[in-house]
Design a protein around this motif. Sequence first.
Motif, PDB file in Angstrom:
ATOM      1  N   UNK A   1     -11.042   9.059  11.672  1.00 35.94           N
ATOM      2  CA  UNK A   1     -11.374   7.459  11.397  1.00 35.94           C
ATOM      3  C   UNK A   1     -10.377   6.903  10.770  1.00 35.94           C
ATOM      4  N   UNK A   2      -9.542   7.349  10.461  1.00 32.92           N
ATOM      5  CA  UNK A   2      -8.409   6.726   9.547  1.00 32.92           C
ATOM      6  C   UNK A   2      -6.928   7.345  10.042  1.00 32.92           C
ATOM      7  N   UNK A   3      -6.020   6.178   9.967  1.00 37.30           N
ATOM      8  CA  UNK A   3      -4.588   6.823  10.247  1.00 37.30           C
ATOM      9  C   UNK A   3      -3.683   6.328   9.166  1.00 37.30           C
ATOM     10  N   UNK A   4      -2.383   6.857   9.259  1.00 41.83           N
ATOM     11  CA  UNK A   4      -1.480   6.833   8.419  1.00 41.83           C
ATOM     12  C   UNK A   4      -1.395   5.148   7.895  1.00 41.83           C
TER      13      UNK A   4
ATOM     14  N   UNK B   1      -7.878  -5.503   2.925  1.00 35.92           N
ATOM     15  CA  UNK B   1      -9.084  -5.271   3.744  1.00 35.92           C
ATOM     16  C   UNK B   1      -8.915  -3.965   4.485  1.00 35.92           C
ATOM     17  N   UNK B   2      -9.906  -3.114   3.792  1.00 39.45           N
ATOM     18  CA  UNK B   2      -9.994  -1.517   4.209  1.00 39.45           C
ATOM     19  C   UNK B   2     -10.243  -1.392   5.560  1.00 39.45           C
ATOM     20  N   UNK B   3      -9.980  -0.285   6.185  1.00 37.41           N
ATOM     21  CA  UNK B   3     -10.242   0.419   7.322  1.00 37.41           C
ATOM     22  C   UNK B   3     -11.490   0.981   7.327  1.00 37.41           C
ATOM     23  N   UNK B   4     -11.950   1.227   6.227  1.00 39.04           N
ATOM     24  CA  UNK B   4     -13.231   2.398   5.876  1.00 39.04           C
ATOM     25  C   UNK B   4     -13.673   2.060   4.407  1.00 39.04           C
ATOM     26  N   UNK B   5     -14.866   1.779   4.415  1.00 40.58           N
ATOM     27  CA  UNK B   5     -15.585   1.869   3.025  1.00 40.58           C
ATOM     28  C   UNK B   5     -16.553   3.128   3.091  1.00 40.58           C
ATOM     29  N   UNK B   6     -16.638   3.905   2.149  1.00 44.00           N
ATOM     30  CA  UNK B   6     -17.735   4.870   1.960  1.00 44.00           C
ATOM     31  C   UNK B   6     -18.426   4.614   0.820  1.00 44.00           C
ATOM     32  N   UNK B   7     -19.816   4.600   0.910  1.00 44.31           N
ATOM     33  CA  UNK B   7     -20.570   4.323  -0.334  1.00 44.31           C
ATOM     34  C   UNK B   7     -21.630   5.367  -0.176  1.00 44.31           C
TER      35      UNK B   7
END
Length: 265
Positions: free
Chosen positions: A39-42, A155-161
């Motif tokens: 889901x995430x990259x460098x 602005x993030x690529x991912x937010x975990x809540x």
Amino acid sequence: MRRKGEAMQFAALAGLLRSLVIYYNPAVIRQSRALYRGLLGPGDLAIDVGAHVGTRARAMRAAGARVVALEPQPVFARFLRRTLPRDIRLIEAAAGPAPGQAAMTVSRRHPTVSSLNEGFVADAVAKPGFEHVRWDAQAQVAVTTLDAVIADHGLPALVKIDVEGFELEVLAGLSQPVRVISVEYLPGWPALTLAVLDRLCALGAYRFNAVRGEHARFEWQDWQDAQTLRDWLAALPADAQSGDLYARLEDAWSPAPGSTSTEGR
């Protein structure tokens, strides 16, 4: 009074140790890292709301992301301050609909279910799986918003809540879509989870997937529409295991379940 204070400190320490045993399980860590590598990259930015003992923040960092972790509970914030890698930015605050202060209802022996949602705590007494939980303290915690964090960090690529019934309030403090958002789902609170799903749909054109428990494996190979998620959630029994819903913007790249590849992002 001294004995009472010592007992409170012991309960808080026992709760922290219990969380460390559960969440620093090597198998859980490997699976979580594999999921975030898909889901995430460098260089991506990730925001971990409800960082707890930091396993998710570390997994995001292992995927090459820059990480901002939010944790309001004093016992966990102290642990994270001492143990997180220095390149993870720790904010000792909750996220909510507006900045300020709020009262968190705390379970010292089961701190994973401490919550800013008073209704959640009141309802949980009668819910399956919460029979042995006691909320025995309160803590005044600072509150910020996701919009404020984004203004400071980008602005993030991912937010975990993962905030025990306070997810809808956290999303109320976010005014723009993010590429990927994950939120905890609670089968015992179907109306709350459906309201969170509606809020995500209002934020952007999302497709959805789910992960049961801490296994970090997607439920479906293909990401689903909101109605499929509603039907799936409605079919879960109240005593089913909780997990995470993942919302991905339709024009974002979708990895296969369990993929560790970043190709095509």
